[in-house]
Write a protein that holds these residues in place. Structure first.
Motif, short mmCIF file in Angstrom:
data_model
loop_
_atom_site.label_atom_id
_atom_site.label_comp_id
_atom_site.label_asym_id
_atom_site.label_seq_id
_atom_site.Cartn_x
_atom_site.Cartn_y
_atom_site.Cartn_z
N LYS A 200 41.91 -23.50 97.87
CA LYS A 200 41.77 -22.87 96.55
C LYS A 200 41.52 -23.90 95.47
O LYS A 200 40.75 -23.68 94.54
CB LYS A 200 43.05 -22.09 96.20
CG LYS A 200 43.22 -20.78 96.94
CD LYS A 200 44.48 -20.07 96.47
CE LYS A 200 44.66 -18.74 97.18
NZ LYS A 200 45.87 -18.03 96.71
N LYS A 201 42.18 -25.05 95.60
CA LYS A 201 42.06 -26.09 94.58
C LYS A 201 40.77 -26.88 94.73
O LYS A 201 40.24 -27.42 93.76
CB LYS A 201 43.24 -27.06 94.67
CG LYS A 201 44.58 -26.44 94.32
CD LYS A 201 45.70 -27.48 94.49
CE LYS A 201 47.06 -26.89 94.17
NZ LYS A 201 48.15 -27.87 94.40
N CYS A 203 36.88 -26.95 96.33
CA CYS A 203 35.71 -26.38 97.00
C CYS A 203 34.51 -27.26 96.66
O CYS A 203 33.56 -26.82 96.02
CB CYS A 203 35.47 -24.94 96.56
SG CYS A 203 36.70 -23.76 97.12
N ILE A 234 43.05 -12.91 98.74
CA ILE A 234 42.15 -13.55 97.78
C ILE A 234 41.44 -12.55 96.86
O ILE A 234 41.05 -12.91 95.75
CB ILE A 234 41.10 -14.44 98.47
CG1 ILE A 234 40.25 -13.64 99.46
CG2 ILE A 234 41.75 -15.63 99.15
CD1 ILE A 234 39.05 -14.42 99.97
N TYR A 254 36.74 -12.01 88.16
CA TYR A 254 37.12 -13.39 88.39
C TYR A 254 37.56 -13.60 89.84
O TYR A 254 37.17 -14.57 90.50
CB TYR A 254 38.24 -13.79 87.43
CG TYR A 254 38.88 -15.12 87.75
CD1 TYR A 254 38.25 -16.32 87.43
CD2 TYR A 254 40.12 -15.18 88.38
CE1 TYR A 254 38.82 -17.54 87.74
CE2 TYR A 254 40.72 -16.40 88.68
CZ TYR A 254 40.06 -17.57 88.36
OH TYR A 254 40.64 -18.77 88.66
N MET A 255 38.39 -12.67 90.37
CA MET A 255 38.89 -12.78 91.74
C MET A 255 37.74 -12.68 92.75
O MET A 255 37.75 -13.37 93.78
CB MET A 255 39.92 -11.69 92.02
CG MET A 255 41.20 -11.82 91.21
SD MET A 255 42.25 -13.16 91.78
CE MET A 255 42.99 -12.41 93.23
N ILE A 257 34.59 -13.65 92.32
CA ILE A 257 33.85 -14.91 92.32
C ILE A 257 34.64 -16.00 93.03
O ILE A 257 34.12 -16.73 93.87
CB ILE A 257 33.53 -15.34 90.87
CG1 ILE A 257 32.54 -14.35 90.24
CG2 ILE A 257 32.98 -16.77 90.83
CD1 ILE A 257 32.25 -14.61 88.79
N LYS A 258 35.93 -16.11 92.69
CA LYS A 258 36.76 -17.17 93.25
C LYS A 258 36.95 -16.99 94.76
O LYS A 258 36.87 -17.95 95.53
CB LYS A 258 38.11 -17.18 92.55
CG LYS A 258 38.95 -18.42 92.82
CD LYS A 258 40.17 -18.46 91.92
CE LYS A 258 40.96 -19.75 92.12
NZ LYS A 258 41.44 -19.93 93.48
N LYS A 261 33.83 -17.84 96.65
CA LYS A 261 33.62 -19.28 96.62
C LYS A 261 34.43 -19.97 97.71
O LYS A 261 33.95 -20.91 98.35
CB LYS A 261 34.02 -19.82 95.24
CG LYS A 261 33.69 -21.30 95.04
CD LYS A 261 34.05 -21.75 93.63
CE LYS A 261 33.73 -23.23 93.45
NZ LYS A 261 34.12 -23.72 92.10
N GLU A 262 35.65 -19.51 97.93
CA GLU A 262 36.49 -20.09 98.98
C GLU A 262 35.87 -19.86 100.36
O GLU A 262 35.79 -20.77 101.19
CB GLU A 262 37.90 -19.50 98.93
CG GLU A 262 38.72 -19.92 97.73
CD GLU A 262 40.08 -19.27 97.70
OE1 GLU A 262 40.70 -19.16 98.78
OE2 GLU A 262 40.53 -18.86 96.63
#
Length: 395
Positions: A200-201, A203, A234, A254-255, A257-258, A261-262
């Motif tokens: 998560k932190k 990528c 996630i 937001y969730m 996209i994030k 991305k993960e």
């Protein structure tokens, strides 16, 4: 002619392993009504009304028939969160009676599932949840750790007919004797690290950091270390009903996209996508166990839908570990322009194992040493491991 061994079976971008913790002979009666309500079952209810397995299959897995699940099983009398709770918790070993044995055995015999070792009791319980000690923290010596693991493995074998091939530290806490105890207990693979918090932190593209999320080997017996890389929550946007609708929409955006991305980070770098969940949200201290399949149902569905058109390999821990154990040792020896052989592998030890190879020539089929002809998919061949020559057929 160039032939290479694929990192993952079918030359997949990533293997996908769905990990569900704490399937056990446990029921937490949160409502206090003496009946099993939805979300209270950890495995005690089997396939009866409001069972967690029924929920998992009917609400999630039936939509995704290719997904496989590793259930992590505390095999003995699993501890609760507090020593003296007002909430009733039923807990007994998985070999308690015939019906319980049959339930756990049927899951292990299902090709979609694998049962894995998750301790004997999960640890020691105290008056406060925060004082709880995870099982591998409790061992005062290596011998105590080995004896406890042997006792747990004996229960596992009585129920399933085989010893567990892999497992996970309770709470991802290995204590002083964790790695050595696993190495000496004949496990093929193990989950040692909760890496999805780090994913998560980070990528990015730093190769040194990327390797932190890949499979590793530990111990004298080369135990395969499979990291946990993705939270099943996630895409979970559940929040207080008092939050305005517009805020919820922003949070959901937001969730999305994030979370993507993960997943994309893991796919791009050919890393394991190992999805962490729990079988139930119910705890005997009244708090919610997270992540869990009930609260994360919609998130899990989004994960598997997002992966549907991706080149991934759904597998169990043992299927993944067996592939890695071959991949990291086997060598290809060219015999001539249309044949090759494998070397540096114990063929007797690798019966029924497969390896995926990619060939840069346009060819349709390969004849194995046993005369079985294997067809390709995009020049990728899944070959059985055996001694002798493999002959390339066609131009």
């Amino acid at each position: 002619m160039k032939i290479k061994v694929c990192k993952w079976k079918n030359n997949a971008k990533s293997p996908v392993m769905f990990m569900v913790d704490d399937l056990a002979n446990v029921w937490v009666d949160l409502s206090g009504n003496g009946k099993i309500d939805r979300g209270e079952d950890w495995g005690y209810a089997k396939y009866e009304e409001n069972s967690s397995i029924t929920f998992l299959e009917e609400e999630i897995l039936n939509q995704f028939p290719d997904v496989k699940v590793n259930f992590y099983v505390p095999v003995g009398k699993r501890i609760g969160m507090v020593r003296d709770s007002d909430i009733y918790m039923y807990s007994n070993p998985i070999n308690e009676n015939k019906s319980t044995i049959e339930f756990f055995r049927s899951l292990n015999n299902d090709s979609r599932y694998e049962l894995s070792y998750h301790g004997l009791t999960h640890g020691e319980v105290y008056n406060k949840p925060e004082d709880q000690k995870q099982e591998w923290e409790c061992y005062s010596s290596l011998n105590e750790a080995l004896e406890t693991i042997d006792a747990g493995k004996a229960i596992f074998r009585e129920v399933t007919g085989e010893y567990p091939k892999g497992g996970k530290y309770c709470g991802y806490t290995k204590g002083k004797y964790g790695d050595e105890s696993i190495d000496k207990s004949n496990f093929l693979w193990w989950n040692r690290n909760l890496n999805y918090i780090n994913v998560k932190k980070y990528c990015g593209d730093d190769d040194n950091k990327i390797t932190n999320f890949d499979i590793k080997i530990f111990g004298e017996n080369n135990v395969i270390d499979i990291p946990s890389t993705l939270g099943g929550d996630i895409f979970n946007t559940k929040s207080s009903s008092r939050i305005k609708t517009v805020v919820k929409r922003i949070l959901k955006f937001y969730m999305e996209i994030k979370g993507k991305k993960e997943i994309d980070f893991l796919l791009k770098n050919n890393l394991v996508i190992s999805i962490q969940e729990h079988i139930s949200p119910a705890r005997d201290d009244g708090k919610v166990q997270t992540p869990n399949i009930f609260d994360d149902k919609e998130s899990l569905i989004k994960i598997f839908k997002y992966l549907k058109d991706k080149n991934v390999w759904y597998c169990t821990g043992t299927e993944l570990a067996k592939y890695v154990s071959v991949r990291d040792k086997i060598k290809i020896v060219k015999k001539n322009n249309n044949s090759f052989a494998f070397s540096e592998i114990d063929f007797n030890d690798r019966k029924n194992h497969e390896i995926s190879v990619k060939i840069d020539l346009k060819c349709d089929k390969i004849m194995q040493p046993n005369k079985v002809i294997v067809s390709s998919v995009n020049n990728i061949f899944n070959l059985e491991i055996m001694e002798g020559n493999y002959k390339i057929l066609g131009d």
